[in-house]
Design an enzyme around this catalytic site. Sequence first.
Site, PDB file in Angstrom:
ATOM      1  N   ASN A   9      -3.258 -62.542 -54.481  1.00 27.52           N
ATOM      2  CA  ASN A   9      -3.477 -61.233 -53.898  1.00 27.52           C
ATOM      3  C   ASN A   9      -3.242 -61.534 -51.817  1.00 27.52           C
ATOM      4  O   ASN A   9      -3.836 -61.261 -51.150  1.00 27.52           O
ATOM      5  CB  ASN A   9      -5.052 -60.467 -53.180  1.00 27.52           C
ATOM      6  CG  ASN A   9      -5.150 -59.783 -55.020  1.00 27.52           C
ATOM      7  OD1 ASN A   9      -4.171 -59.192 -55.155  1.00 27.52           O
ATOM      8  ND2 ASN A   9      -6.097 -60.033 -55.684  1.00 27.52           N
ATOM      9  N   CYS A  10      -2.820 -63.243 -51.562  1.00 27.75           N
ATOM     10  CA  CYS A  10      -2.643 -63.858 -50.711  1.00 27.75           C
ATOM     11  C   CYS A  10      -1.897 -62.863 -49.088  1.00 27.75           C
ATOM     12  O   CYS A  10      -0.876 -63.171 -50.383  1.00 27.75           O
ATOM     13  CB  CYS A  10      -2.712 -65.300 -50.672  1.00 27.75           C
ATOM     14  SG  CYS A  10      -2.505 -66.182 -49.004  1.00 27.75           S
ATOM     15  N   ASP A  11      -1.811 -63.069 -48.057  1.00 27.32           N
ATOM     16  CA  ASP A  11      -1.324 -62.480 -47.714  1.00 27.32           C
ATOM     17  C   ASP A  11       0.127 -63.293 -47.628  1.00 27.32           C
ATOM     18  O   ASP A  11       1.010 -62.846 -47.258  1.00 27.32           O
ATOM     19  CB  ASP A  11      -1.565 -62.027 -46.244  1.00 27.32           C
ATOM     20  CG  ASP A  11      -2.546 -61.157 -46.408  1.00 27.32           C
ATOM     21  OD1 ASP A  11      -2.892 -60.185 -47.096  1.00 27.32           O
ATOM     22  OD2 ASP A  11      -3.608 -60.226 -45.221  1.00 27.32           O
ATOM     23  N   LYS A  14       2.426 -63.480 -50.248  1.00 29.41           N
ATOM     24  CA  LYS A  14       3.151 -62.163 -50.072  1.00 29.41           C
ATOM     25  C   LYS A  14       4.593 -62.841 -49.292  1.00 29.41           C
ATOM     26  O   LYS A  14       4.946 -61.957 -49.471  1.00 29.41           O
ATOM     27  CB  LYS A  14       2.266 -61.178 -49.655  1.00 29.41           C
ATOM     28  CG  LYS A  14       0.953 -60.197 -50.712  1.00 29.41           C
ATOM     29  CD  LYS A  14       0.537 -59.235 -50.305  1.00 29.41           C
ATOM     30  CE  LYS A  14      -0.747 -59.154 -50.990  1.00 29.41           C
ATOM     31  NZ  LYS A  14      -1.635 -58.278 -50.843  1.00 29.41           N
TER      32      LYS A  14
END
Length: 115
Positions: A9-11, A14
């Site tokens: 879920n880390c930007d 991504k």
Amino acid sequence: MVNIYGIKNCDTMKKAIAWCEEHGVDYTFHDYMKQGVPRDRLVAWCRVLGWKSLLNTKGPTFRKLSPEQKEVSTQSQAVALMLEFPSLIRRPVVETESGQLLAGFDPAMFASFVR
């Protein structure tokens, strides 16, 4: 083929994964939070990259630590803290088949590293 270690879920993760997909880079993904990181692998990363470059001191997890926990001055302290709180490991950590390591995501650096 590269192995990418991080948190789904880390930007930043991504962005790194999107970059690999856009540039046709084959990768496997290892989620720190679900699969953990073996201590020996973390120690090896610290030897190559340095524990200070792996310890994420800018994120919310670090800010929530007690003042005593934040006073990390040795590799063994850093490794213990990163094992207890995997989100303290900088993301992504990328390993090539030849064993080269890169921590963090910068598109230009990624381009020269994974090709």
